[in-house]
Write a protein that holds these residues in place. Structure first.
Motif, mmCIF file in Angstrom:
data_model
loop_
_atom_site.group_PDB
_atom_site.id
_atom_site.type_symbol
_atom_site.label_atom_id
_atom_site.label_comp_id
_atom_site.label_asym_id
_atom_site.label_seq_id
_atom_site.Cartn_x
_atom_site.Cartn_y
_atom_site.Cartn_z
ATOM 1 N N GLU A 192 0.709 -1.187 -0.159
ATOM 2 C CA GLU A 192 -0.312 -0.251 -0.067
ATOM 3 C C GLU A 192 1.068 1.668 0.679
ATOM 4 O O GLU A 192 0.210 2.209 -0.535
ATOM 5 C CB GLU A 192 -1.315 -0.058 1.098
ATOM 6 C CG GLU A 192 -1.802 -1.135 1.181
ATOM 7 C CD GLU A 192 -2.939 -1.322 2.321
ATOM 8 O OE1 GLU A 192 -2.413 -0.265 2.996
ATOM 9 O OE2 GLU A 192 -3.351 -2.180 2.588
ATOM 10 N N ILE A 193 2.129 1.146 0.341
ATOM 11 C CA ILE A 193 3.110 1.825 0.049
ATOM 12 C C ILE A 193 4.396 2.245 -0.667
ATOM 13 O O ILE A 193 4.680 1.039 -0.684
ATOM 14 C CB ILE A 193 3.235 2.906 1.730
ATOM 15 C CG1 ILE A 193 3.862 2.285 2.197
ATOM 16 C CG2 ILE A 193 2.405 3.317 1.619
ATOM 17 C CD1 ILE A 193 4.244 2.401 3.569
ATOM 18 N N TYR A 194 5.044 2.921 -1.187
ATOM 19 C CA TYR A 194 6.662 2.551 -1.598
ATOM 20 C C TYR A 194 7.867 2.574 -1.274
ATOM 21 O O TYR A 194 7.563 2.584 0.534
ATOM 22 C CB TYR A 194 6.672 3.972 -2.585
ATOM 23 C CG TYR A 194 5.369 3.999 -3.885
ATOM 24 C CD1 TYR A 194 5.781 2.669 -4.793
ATOM 25 C CD2 TYR A 194 4.222 5.281 -3.782
ATOM 26 C CE1 TYR A 194 4.177 3.007 -5.891
ATOM 27 C CE2 TYR A 194 3.517 5.153 -4.671
ATOM 28 C CZ TYR A 194 4.123 4.528 -5.714
ATOM 29 O OH TYR A 194 2.650 4.414 -6.736
ATOM 30 N N MET A 195 8.582 1.777 -1.346
ATOM 31 C CA MET A 195 9.546 1.965 -0.404
ATOM 32 C C MET A 195 9.887 3.381 -0.515
ATOM 33 O O MET A 195 10.429 3.157 1.212
ATOM 34 C CB MET A 195 10.541 1.468 -1.633
ATOM 35 C CG MET A 195 12.498 1.551 -0.952
ATOM 36 S SD MET A 195 12.716 0.216 0.823
ATOM 37 C CE MET A 195 12.847 -1.761 -0.242
ATOM 38 N N SER A 196 10.097 3.839 -0.624
ATOM 39 C CA SER A 196 11.060 5.997 -0.230
ATOM 40 C C SER A 196 9.880 5.752 1.437
ATOM 41 O O SER A 196 10.487 6.694 1.776
ATOM 42 C CB SER A 196 10.653 6.496 -1.510
ATOM 43 O OG SER A 196 9.136 6.339 -1.903
ATOM 44 N N GLU A 197 8.430 5.445 0.706
ATOM 45 C CA GLU A 197 7.728 5.617 2.483
ATOM 46 C C GLU A 197 7.928 4.881 3.264
ATOM 47 O O GLU A 197 8.352 5.593 4.679
ATOM 48 C CB GLU A 197 6.091 5.866 2.174
ATOM 49 C CG GLU A 197 5.835 6.316 0.507
ATOM 50 C CD GLU A 197 3.987 5.973 0.957
ATOM 51 O OE1 GLU A 197 3.675 7.073 1.008
ATOM 52 O OE2 GLU A 197 4.093 5.243 -0.665
ATOM 53 N N MET A 198 8.430 3.914 2.972
ATOM 54 C CA MET A 198 8.721 2.700 4.495
ATOM 55 C C MET A 198 10.189 3.589 4.629
ATOM 56 O O MET A 198 10.718 4.011 6.362
ATOM 57 C CB MET A 198 9.387 1.353 3.595
ATOM 58 C CG MET A 198 9.846 0.687 5.357
ATOM 59 S SD MET A 198 8.777 -0.005 6.013
ATOM 60 C CE MET A 198 9.822 -0.694 7.394
ATOM 61 N N MET A 199 11.573 4.128 4.313
ATOM 62 C CA MET A 199 13.212 4.061 4.261
ATOM 63 C C MET A 199 12.124 5.694 4.860
ATOM 64 O O MET A 199 13.542 6.409 5.801
ATOM 65 C CB MET A 199 13.490 4.736 2.927
ATOM 66 C CG MET A 199 13.921 3.315 2.268
ATOM 67 S SD MET A 199 14.009 1.969 2.971
ATOM 68 C CE MET A 199 15.715 3.378 4.069
ATOM 69 N N ALA A 200 11.684 6.771 4.145
ATOM 70 C CA ALA A 200 11.136 7.929 5.733
ATOM 71 C C ALA A 200 11.013 7.209 6.491
ATOM 72 O O ALA A 200 11.193 8.251 8.008
ATOM 73 C CB ALA A 200 9.928 8.678 4.188
#
Length: 518
Positions: free
Chosen positions: A361-369
């Motif tokens: 439901e979210i991108y890798m960039s959001e997880m890393m943030a």
């Protein structure tokens, strides 16, 4: 493997003794040994190592332990809730979905206004709350009536309370000396508002008026940094009148007299209406009572802590790197332990983020943030965690109102303040008989603090009876006893041999921390 076999494994893991486990479960040792063989044959591997010195998990057994513990816990909660529902009452755990649209007032109410029910707040993040309701991940979704516009007819909305709007300004602002303001007074200001479409009809109405009159509007996400950022940018904030800005960053609150009110409550599945109706009715009665009385300093302090933990979690989920450090610093300023900020704030946010990432439901960039946000917070927390680890809390606490006492607000505030100091508290609820305190202490070897709340003078003898019961059971010497409540006093505490008496929830938490750190 059935529930009884799982329960047997958990007891055996705790006692590390076949003999002791058999006594606790009231079965014979041969029967227990046979059941253990049945389990291991079914699984295809050894679960316990058995030697002359005791019993311990194998590597495979240890791997299973947490999953089995969770299954048994969830099963017990479901049975308790189902039994209560069948009797028209409610005890157990209700899972409530919250997101960045949820109000601090609702979040706080769920934690303190109800003792017969335990509420678990589940951050929804960017997940679809309707989907979570249908999949029974959550039982209720905390939101406003405005969010119901485009929702399916299979859902119902239960109103709990209304939220009027306030304006928050710096003490030196031109509006600060006014007792109240209107929307016209906000023209030509930089106004920070709840984002459009985020379940606030009142905010949307104000935004429409201001934008039509060429007034600059910014998005306001609740939390300590947001109000600081707004003031630093020469702005003012419009939000629910229940919002409590941190005392270290002074703000003047002004009533916005011509604003609409938001109706706040819960969304739930229509198919669950019969089961949830008694719970919702109780909540409506309790919040009506809570709204009719002024908040005490202890309640305001507890509300700030609960709201803060929600803010930390949501800040991690949205990757708010510039906001997280002020939140952590404010938590430490409030006296919240570093471990509590870590476990109930940062890690709660990371778990929610990991779940939605896993589901795509979210991108890798959001997880890393989110990871980077947590790392920034840990730079502040790490030294404090080391200090706390040098003098850790030992043991656990149990709390309840004395037999005959139905008044639980003070007790609930004490529990929240103690949990904020990373003290594990078992809440026995209201009208707790002496035997229940005794039974809890007897069955929980780590319990070393008993807290008894009493609000009526005619019930003081029941406090005395509780201490007598602990003595009779030969358990008094292994626990501290602390009393509090409107009817308690230092003189009475001395008379009955209690170890401590405190006047407020903050004092109770501080004294508990002191006793349990000895």
């Amino acid at each position: 493997m059935d529930i009884s076999q799982m329960r047997m494994m958990l007891v055996l893991a705790e006692t590390k003794s076949i003999t002791t486990t058999a006594k606790k479960l009231r079965v014979t040792q041969p029967a227990l040994t046979y059941q253990l063989k049945v389990i291991e044959n079914e699984l295809g591997f050894k679960v316990f190592n058995r030697t002359r010195t005791g019993t311990s998990y194998t590597a495979e057994g240890a791997f299973l332990h947490e999953t089995i513990k969770q299954i048994v816990s969830e099963y017990d909660e479901a049975v308790r809730l189902a039994r209560a529902m069948s009797k028209g009452s409610a005890t157990g755990t209700i899972h409530v979905g919250i997101n960045d649209c949820s109000r601090d007032t609702i979040s706080f109410f769920l934690n303190v206004a109800q003792s017969t029910l335990s509420f678990t707040l589940i951050p929804c993040g960017s997940s679809d709350p309707v989907k979570l309701l249908r999949e029974r991940v959550i039982d209720l979704w905390s939101t406003s009536e405005a969010s119901m516009e485009n929702l399916p007819t299979t859902l119902r909305f239960a109103e709990l309370t209304e939220a009027s709007q306030s304006v928050f300004v710096p003490p030196n602002h031109r509006l600060a000396n006014m007792g109240s303001v209107t929307t016209n007074d906000l023209l030509d200001e930089i106004v920070w508002l709840w984002p459009r479409g985020q379940a606030s009809a009142a905010s949307n109405h104000i935004r429409d008026f201001l934008e039509a009159n060429n007034t600059e509007v910014e998005d306001f996400i609740p939390g300590v940094p947001a109000i600081v950022t707004a003031f630093a940018a020469d702005g003012i904030v419009v939000f629910d009148d229940g919002y409590l800005p941190p005392p270290s960053h002074a703000a003047k609150q002004l009533a916005l007299t011509d604003a609409k009110n938001d109706v706040l409550g819960f969304v739930y599945l229509a198919s669950q209406e019969k089961l949830l109706k008694p719970i919702i009715k109780t909540l409506q009665e309790r919040i009506a009572y809570a709204d009719s009385r002024p908040s005490s300093p202890s309640e305001q302090a507890a509300e700030r802590i609960v709201a803060l933990l929600d803010d930390i979690s949501s800040t991690v989920r949205r990757g708010g790197m510039k906001d997280i450090v002020p939140l952590i610093e404010y938590g430490l300023e409030l006296g919240v332990s570093a471990h509590h900020l870590l476990n109930r704030g940062l890690l709660a946010g990371m778990r929610a983020t990991s779940d939605v990432y896993r589901d795509g439901e979210i991108y890798m960039s959001e997880m890393m943030a989110a990871v980077s946000t947590t790392n920034l917070a840990m730079e502040v927390l790490q030294p404090m965690l080391a200090i706390e680890d040098e003098k850790p809390i030992t043991g656990t606490a149990v709390i309840g109102t004395v037999l005959g006492d139905k008044h639980d607000i003070g007790k609930n505030l004490v529990r929240i303040m103690m949990e904020s100091r990373d003290i594990e508290v078992a809440d026995l609820g209201i009208q707790v008989p002496p035997e229940a305190f005794v039974e809890h202490v007897r069955n929980n070897a780590k319990c070393n603090l008993v807290l008894i709340s009493v609000s009526r003078t005619d019930l003081l003898e029941n406090v005395r009876d509780t201490i007598k019961a602990l003595k009779k059971a030969k358990l008094r010497d292994q626990v501290f006893v602390m009393i509090g409540g409107a009817a308690a006093s230092q003189e009475f505490a001395d008379e009955i041999g209690a170890d401590a008496f405190t006047l407020s929830a903050e004092d109770a938490a501080a004294k508990a921390h002191e006793l349990m750190s000895l």
